[in-house]
Write a protein that holds these residues in place. Structure first.
Motif, PDB file in Angstrom:
ATOM      1  N   THR A 148      33.910  35.379  53.722  1.00 51.61           N
ATOM      2  CA  THR A 148      34.004  36.619  52.941  1.00 51.61           C
ATOM      3  C   THR A 148      35.451  37.110  52.863  1.00 51.61           C
ATOM      4  N   LYS A 149      36.137  37.053  53.987  1.00 54.33           N
ATOM      5  CA  LYS A 149      37.565  37.441  54.013  1.00 54.33           C
ATOM      6  C   LYS A 149      38.377  36.610  53.013  1.00 54.33           C
ATOM      7  N   LYS A 150      38.129  35.305  53.005  1.00 53.37           N
ATOM      8  CA  LYS A 150      38.921  34.423  52.133  1.00 53.37           C
ATOM      9  C   LYS A 150      38.538  34.628  50.675  1.00 53.37           C
ATOM     10  N   MET A 151      37.245  34.832  50.419  1.00 48.76           N
ATOM     11  CA  MET A 151      36.825  35.072  49.039  1.00 48.76           C
ATOM     12  C   MET A 151      37.468  36.350  48.502  1.00 48.76           C
ATOM     13  N   GLU A 152      37.592  37.348  49.343  1.00 45.73           N
ATOM     14  CA  GLU A 152      38.262  38.592  48.912  1.00 45.73           C
ATOM     15  C   GLU A 152      39.715  38.327  48.523  1.00 45.73           C
ATOM     16  N   LYS A 153      40.400  37.522  49.324  1.00 41.08           N
ATOM     17  CA  LYS A 153      41.787  37.155  48.977  1.00 41.08           C
ATOM     18  C   LYS A 153      41.835  36.387  47.660  1.00 41.08           C
ATOM     19  N   ASN A 154      40.907  35.444  47.507  1.00 40.79           N
ATOM     20  CA  ASN A 154      40.869  34.659  46.268  1.00 40.79           C
ATOM     21  C   ASN A 154      40.614  35.550  45.052  1.00 40.79           C
ATOM     22  N   LYS A 155      39.721  36.525  45.225  1.00 41.05           N
ATOM     23  CA  LYS A 155      39.393  37.413  44.106  1.00 41.05           C
ATOM     24  C   LYS A 155      40.588  38.271  43.708  1.00 41.05           C
ATOM     25  N   LYS A 156      41.406  38.625  44.686  1.00 39.47           N
ATOM     26  CA  LYS A 156      42.644  39.370  44.373  1.00 39.47           C
ATOM     27  C   LYS A 156      43.652  38.461  43.690  1.00 39.47           C
ATOM     28  N   LYS A 157      43.818  37.266  44.241  1.00 47.45           N
ATOM     29  CA  LYS A 157      44.830  36.336  43.726  1.00 47.45           C
ATOM     30  C   LYS A 157      44.480  35.875  42.306  1.00 47.45           C
ATOM     31  N   TYR A 158      43.193  35.611  42.106  1.00 49.17           N
ATOM     32  CA  TYR A 158      42.727  35.153  40.790  1.00 49.17           C
ATOM     33  C   TYR A 158      41.771  36.194  40.236  1.00 49.17           C
ATOM     34  N   SER A 159      42.308  37.341  39.833  1.00 52.96           N
ATOM     35  CA  SER A 159      41.426  38.409  39.342  1.00 52.96           C
ATOM     36  C   SER A 159      40.658  37.914  38.127  1.00 52.96           C
ATOM     37  N   SER A 160      39.390  38.302  38.029  1.00 52.31           N
ATOM     38  CA  SER A 160      38.579  37.783  36.916  1.00 52.31           C
ATOM     39  C   SER A 160      39.059  38.364  35.585  1.00 52.31           C
ATOM     40  N   LYS A 161      39.839  39.451  35.626  1.00 55.06           N
ATOM     41  CA  LYS A 161      40.447  39.966  34.379  1.00 55.06           C
ATOM     42  C   LYS A 161      41.494  38.995  33.858  1.00 55.06           C
ATOM     43  N   GLU A 162      42.355  38.549  34.774  1.00 53.02           N
ATOM     44  CA  GLU A 162      43.444  37.671  34.349  1.00 53.02           C
ATOM     45  C   GLU A 162      42.950  36.240  34.132  1.00 53.02           C
ATOM     46  N   PHE A 163      41.997  35.810  34.982  1.00 50.34           N
ATOM     47  CA  PHE A 163      41.516  34.423  34.930  1.00 50.34           C
ATOM     48  C   PHE A 163      40.106  34.385  34.364  1.00 50.34           C
ATOM     49  N   ASN A 164      39.994  34.531  33.071  1.00 49.99           N
ATOM     50  CA  ASN A 164      38.667  34.565  32.480  1.00 49.99           C
ATOM     51  C   ASN A 164      38.527  33.627  31.302  1.00 49.99           C
ATOM     52  N   ASN A 165      39.587  32.888  31.041  1.00 48.39           N
ATOM     53  CA  ASN A 165      39.490  32.009  29.868  1.00 48.39           C
ATOM     54  C   ASN A 165      39.822  30.565  30.210  1.00 48.39           C
ATOM     55  N   GLY A 166      39.508  30.215  31.442  1.00 43.72           N
ATOM     56  CA  GLY A 166      39.624  28.807  31.777  1.00 43.72           C
ATOM     57  C   GLY A 166      41.028  28.359  32.119  1.00 43.72           C
TER      58      GLY A 166
END
Lengths: 124, 124, 124, 124
Positions: free
Chosen positions: B101-119
């Motif tokens: 969970t800790k690592k997924m939170e970091k990943n979600k910050k690093k690759y925000s779904s706003k910025e990374f949403n088009n492949g």
């Protein structure tokens, strides 16, 4: 992620991890990158990063615990290997419980506890 | 291993795997080999064996499913990586749910779904 | 390969290895497989096989020398890593002497012999 | 390192690399870390870093050449794998020319150019 503090390894199922990873990959439209071939390469890369953290350092559990930076890095790299492993399991629609049990049965045959009970690791 | 057919990824907890691996290692008196440094090396070796199975072969899920030998080999190597990963988690007394969970939170910050949403996979 | 016994590491150039590997790959029409991405994956797989040979075994040079099977396996796996490394160098038209020297210069700056002269490996 | 610009892969011998790496390791008193077991682990770690650079990226030689940061990173990581490989060869007193030739002979038997001449990689 519905993160609540009373979720832990006692009560969380593999399906939980599968769902979390699947959602993360799909939200970013990354399924096209998460091919079996790319995922096995990724797992190997992350395993290398994990291994690097203890290169030349034969640390005990206690020494790792005391070193907060190292402890966090090891935890993060374990998670990275696991995340890609789960994504591969998703990509191939596997049941981890099933393949784990199958492999453990093979290991138990190969290393019977009768023959391997005194700390010897390899067959002579 | 009390293997029953209605155990699967929906209802099996991480604790189940931890216990199975712990028992296997202890029965063979192998704890002395399962140091953190040896385990990270082992994970990397097994990850290499897994990767080898798809070297030069960009197979789809369907092609892998049809090839029974390959399918079994991939399943076994995934299990091997996972078993050593669980043994490392045991050796360091970690909660996989927590570090995931800790690592997924970091990943979600690093690759925000706003910025990374088009492949797109990498930051420019 | 024009193998003569007086060829050895004293007089053989890197070009010799490049030519041998190039010929081997071309004769089998394998250049299409030897893409940069496949080759880095292959190097990692072979490095895993090499690592596996000494997993749980902290053998000295003398112990390895005495164990002919192990000695041959280690030699073969070193060669395998090297062969794929040379194939990658071929695929990218690199001069190994050049990139080696560049990296050694960086290493000498990072680990100055003034600071690293008493067997400490890492910066504090 | 007596670096002169007319040294390159055409005229530099393996002994040159062996000497450079040996000197670097000895000047830092690092021989005690450069055991066979540590070195195979190190080679695998560096191979993982190299592999990571092309993860999800099936770049051609031309694309790699144009991307200076990537090109330098790949060159550096190839050098790192090679440096540790040479240090292992030093630690075991091997002749790379000799073990390369032995392994190439095995490869030529396993993949005879008669059987493998039309771009098929694996035996049926």
């Amino acid at each position: 992620m519905n993160d609540t503090n009373n979720f832990n390894d006692q009560n969380v199922s593999i399906s939980f991890f599968k769902e979390e990873v699947k959602k993360f990959v799909e939200e970013r439209n990354w399924s096209k990158y998460h091919t079996p071939k790319n995922l096995v390469q990724a797992i190997n890369c992350e395993a290398g990063e994990l291994s690097q953290l203890l290169l030349f350092k034969d640390y005990s559990k206690e020494e790792i615990m005391k070193n907060e930076t190292l402890f966090t890095s090891i935890s993060d790299e374990i998670a990275d290997v696991f995340i890609y492993l789960i994504s591969l399991i998703n990509a191939l629609d596997l049941d981890l419980r099933h393949i784990f049990t199958k492999k453990m049965e093979k290991n138990k045959k190969k290393y019977s506890s009768k023959e391997f009970n005194n700390g010897i690791y390899y067959k002579k």
